[in-house]
Design a protein around this motif. Sequence first.
Motif, mmCIF file in Angstrom:
data_model
loop_
_atom_site.group_PDB
_atom_site.id
_atom_site.type_symbol
_atom_site.label_atom_id
_atom_site.label_comp_id
_atom_site.label_asym_id
_atom_site.label_seq_id
_atom_site.Cartn_x
_atom_site.Cartn_y
_atom_site.Cartn_z
ATOM 1 N N TYR A 224 81.817 -15.820 -28.315
ATOM 2 C CA TYR A 224 81.145 -15.971 -27.024
ATOM 3 C C TYR A 224 80.015 -16.997 -27.073
ATOM 4 O O TYR A 224 79.930 -17.890 -26.216
ATOM 5 N N ASP A 225 79.129 -16.893 -28.056
ATOM 6 C CA ASP A 225 78.016 -17.848 -28.135
ATOM 7 C C ASP A 225 78.489 -19.236 -28.547
ATOM 8 O O ASP A 225 77.842 -20.240 -28.229
ATOM 9 N N VAL A 226 79.615 -19.306 -29.262
ATOM 10 C CA VAL A 226 80.195 -20.615 -29.594
ATOM 11 C C VAL A 226 80.665 -21.291 -28.305
ATOM 12 O O VAL A 226 80.446 -22.481 -28.086
ATOM 13 N N VAL A 227 81.303 -20.520 -27.427
ATOM 14 C CA VAL A 227 81.693 -21.027 -26.109
ATOM 15 C C VAL A 227 80.464 -21.481 -25.336
ATOM 16 O O VAL A 227 80.449 -22.552 -24.721
ATOM 17 N N SER A 228 79.399 -20.676 -25.382
ATOM 18 C CA SER A 228 78.183 -20.978 -24.612
ATOM 19 C C SER A 228 77.607 -22.351 -24.939
ATOM 20 O O SER A 228 77.182 -23.083 -24.048
ATOM 21 N N ILE A 229 77.578 -22.686 -26.232
ATOM 22 C CA ILE A 229 76.947 -23.960 -26.606
ATOM 23 C C ILE A 229 77.916 -25.129 -26.496
ATOM 24 O O ILE A 229 77.537 -26.232 -26.097
ATOM 25 N N ILE A 230 79.201 -24.916 -26.798
ATOM 26 C CA ILE A 230 80.163 -26.019 -26.731
ATOM 27 C C ILE A 230 80.529 -26.340 -25.284
ATOM 28 O O ILE A 230 80.632 -27.507 -24.902
ATOM 29 N N ASP A 231 80.724 -25.318 -24.479
ATOM 30 C CA ASP A 231 81.103 -25.510 -23.073
ATOM 31 C C ASP A 231 79.909 -25.313 -22.140
ATOM 32 O O ASP A 231 80.032 -24.733 -21.055
ATOM 33 N N ASP A 232 78.759 -25.783 -22.548
ATOM 34 C CA ASP A 232 77.544 -25.699 -21.732
ATOM 35 C C ASP A 232 77.743 -26.516 -20.456
ATOM 36 O O ASP A 232 77.990 -27.729 -20.520
ATOM 37 N N VAL A 233 77.609 -25.876 -19.317
ATOM 38 C CA VAL A 233 77.890 -26.561 -18.045
ATOM 39 C C VAL A 233 76.717 -27.409 -17.568
ATOM 40 O O VAL A 233 76.849 -28.169 -16.617
ATOM 41 N N ARG A 234 75.566 -27.301 -18.236
ATOM 42 C CA ARG A 234 74.375 -28.040 -17.798
ATOM 43 C C ARG A 234 74.336 -29.476 -18.328
ATOM 44 O O ARG A 234 73.486 -30.255 -17.932
ATOM 45 N N ILE A 235 75.232 -29.789 -19.268
ATOM 46 C CA ILE A 235 75.257 -31.131 -19.834
ATOM 47 C C ILE A 235 76.710 -31.546 -20.029
ATOM 48 O O ILE A 235 77.523 -30.778 -20.545
ATOM 49 N N ARG A 255 84.727 -19.663 -44.557
ATOM 50 C CA ARG A 255 84.463 -19.205 -45.933
ATOM 51 C C ARG A 255 84.129 -17.714 -45.958
ATOM 52 O O ARG A 255 84.131 -17.093 -47.019
ATOM 53 N N GLU A 256 83.794 -17.160 -44.803
ATOM 54 C CA GLU A 256 83.384 -15.759 -44.762
ATOM 55 C C GLU A 256 84.555 -14.833 -45.071
ATOM 56 O O GLU A 256 85.703 -15.103 -44.697
ATOM 57 N N LYS A 257 84.247 -13.740 -45.722
ATOM 58 C CA LYS A 257 85.261 -12.753 -46.075
ATOM 59 C C LYS A 257 85.845 -12.147 -44.800
ATOM 60 O O LYS A 257 85.126 -11.803 -43.867
ATOM 61 N N ASN A 258 87.156 -12.029 -44.764
ATOM 62 C CA ASN A 258 87.893 -11.392 -43.658
ATOM 63 C C ASN A 258 87.827 -12.163 -42.336
ATOM 64 O O ASN A 258 88.144 -11.604 -41.289
ATOM 65 N N PHE A 259 87.381 -13.430 -42.370
ATOM 66 C CA PHE A 259 87.390 -14.213 -41.125
ATOM 67 C C PHE A 259 88.831 -14.567 -40.767
ATOM 68 O O PHE A 259 89.560 -15.146 -41.566
ATOM 69 N N ASN A 260 89.229 -14.199 -39.548
ATOM 70 C CA ASN A 260 90.597 -14.419 -39.077
ATOM 71 C C ASN A 260 90.586 -15.585 -38.088
ATOM 72 O O ASN A 260 90.202 -15.427 -36.931
ATOM 73 N N ILE A 261 90.973 -16.761 -38.555
ATOM 74 C CA ILE A 261 90.881 -17.959 -37.723
ATOM 75 C C ILE A 261 91.801 -17.876 -36.500
ATOM 76 O O ILE A 261 91.436 -18.320 -35.404
ATOM 77 N N LYS A 262 92.975 -17.278 -36.655
ATOM 78 C CA LYS A 262 93.903 -17.148 -35.527
ATOM 79 C C LYS A 262 93.311 -16.250 -34.451
ATOM 80 O O LYS A 262 93.365 -16.561 -33.251
ATOM 81 N N GLN A 263 92.736 -15.137 -34.862
ATOM 82 C CA GLN A 263 92.099 -14.210 -33.930
ATOM 83 C C GLN A 263 90.912 -14.877 -33.240
ATOM 84 O O GLN A 263 90.707 -14.746 -32.034
ATOM 85 N N PHE A 264 90.118 -15.613 -34.030
ATOM 86 C CA PHE A 264 88.934 -16.267 -33.461
ATOM 87 C C PHE A 264 89.336 -17.280 -32.392
ATOM 88 O O PHE A 264 88.725 -17.342 -31.319
ATOM 89 N N LYS A 265 90.364 -18.088 -32.667
ATOM 90 C CA LYS A 265 90.807 -19.092 -31.695
ATOM 91 C C LYS A 265 91.285 -18.430 -30.410
ATOM 92 O O LYS A 265 91.045 -18.938 -29.304
ATOM 93 N N LYS A 266 91.950 -17.291 -30.534
ATOM 94 C CA LYS A 266 92.407 -16.568 -29.345
ATOM 95 C C LYS A 266 91.217 -16.061 -28.542
ATOM 96 O O LYS A 266 91.168 -16.199 -27.315
ATOM 97 N N GLU A 267 90.237 -15.481 -29.238
ATOM 98 C CA GLU A 267 89.035 -14.986 -28.560
ATOM 99 C C GLU A 267 88.278 -16.124 -27.882
ATOM 100 O O GLU A 267 87.771 -15.976 -26.762
ATOM 101 N N PHE A 268 88.190 -17.265 -28.562
ATOM 102 C CA PHE A 268 87.510 -18.430 -27.974
ATOM 103 C C PHE A 268 88.200 -18.848 -26.679
ATOM 104 O O PHE A 268 87.537 -19.105 -25.665
ATOM 105 N N SER A 269 89.522 -18.924 -26.685
ATOM 106 C CA SER A 269 90.280 -19.344 -25.491
ATOM 107 C C SER A 269 90.056 -18.384 -24.330
ATOM 108 O O SER A 269 89.799 -18.797 -23.194
ATOM 109 N N ILE A 270 90.144 -17.092 -24.620
ATOM 110 C CA ILE A 270 89.992 -16.087 -23.564
ATOM 111 C C ILE A 270 88.574 -16.094 -23.009
ATOM 112 O O ILE A 270 88.364 -16.103 -21.788
ATOM 113 N N LEU A 271 87.590 -16.113 -23.898
ATOM 114 C CA LEU A 271 86.198 -16.041 -23.454
ATOM 115 C C LEU A 271 85.733 -17.330 -22.797
ATOM 116 O O LEU A 271 84.844 -17.300 -21.942
ATOM 117 N N SER A 272 86.342 -18.453 -23.152
ATOM 118 C CA SER A 272 85.971 -19.710 -22.496
ATOM 119 C C SER A 272 86.392 -19.688 -21.026
ATOM 120 O O SER A 272 85.642 -20.138 -20.149
#
Length: 335
Positions: A224-235, A255-272
């Motif tokens: 969610y916060d990654v979306v907030s800064i990358i897709d900032d509508v003010r700039i 590099r973090e333990k148990n980080f699921n890149i596929k899951q993260f990308k899906k969450e990013f798409s939905i939350l964006s």
Amino acid sequence: MINANKLKLIKIFLKKNLIENYKIKEIQGDASFRKYFRIYYKKVSYILAFAEKEKKSNILNYVLINKFLITKGINSPRVIDYNFKNGLALLEDFGDKTYLQLINKSKNKFKIYKSLIRYLVKLQSIKVEQNIFRFKKYNFKILKKEIDLFFIWYLPHVLKIRTNPKILKLRRLLLSILKNNFIKNSYFVHRDFHISNLMAYRSGSQNKIGVIDSQDALIGSKAYDVVSIIDDVRIKTDFNLKQKLFNFYLSLVTREKNFNIKQFKKEFSILSVQRAMKIIGIFSRLFKRDKKNRYLKLIPYTWTILNKRLEEPMFNEVRVIINKEIKKRIKNGNR
């Protein structure tokens, strides 16, 4: 202009903190019901937050979350004193230089954004404990309430589109995507982590990043916060830069333990998509209910971001309905 009753409350509050013979200046606030003032006293300045509505939740939440962040090593304004009954809080002043100003002037935006994303990773690494503040979870109910702002405020009040079977289907599709895709509720989510809420200030000999407006924080997805800064509508930033920032973030967290890149990308798409629709709804509510017209000019760029994020295959049906039922009204001159 500050009315007499507010000035009286402020004077009593500041006197309690031994601050008298001060100068006061109202400064530009955010989209909330809070007002902000800079207090000049001797050689020191403070920020005074004044909540006119929802005083307890506005001020008490801000105070408790700020204290929590400070204990975790996050640069958040120190709370000097507060009175939630009157909606007042006296805060450390991080100055008036936001990262919005810095990035607007910079020829190397990517370099500055990288430092902010590193700080976001630090923020997301803190362990959320419930003993200082009882954080809510960013569950389906909250996500649904937010995306409904698009249907309650934007469609009827800005585009003048009445509810019809196609619009009802659009809402059902979006809610189904939100409900049927698991969103992890494990991480601190600032909820408004954009460059207008990130301050560039000096402490001693060091340049620091300060985080403000944390009162709406929840526990939710990293995305969610990654979306907030990358897709900032003010700039306005091009999508090549957005993708570079996304990849840079991934380079830090994969590099973090148990980080699921596929899951993260899906969450990013939905939350964006969810966040863009929520923002369009909020800006429409500010226009219709609160008579704050200046946010309407940000809606077209928010649509630019939304259109791009809707290109994901999971939004195929959503995109078809939007193209047929909503885009034509936008093309006819409505926003």
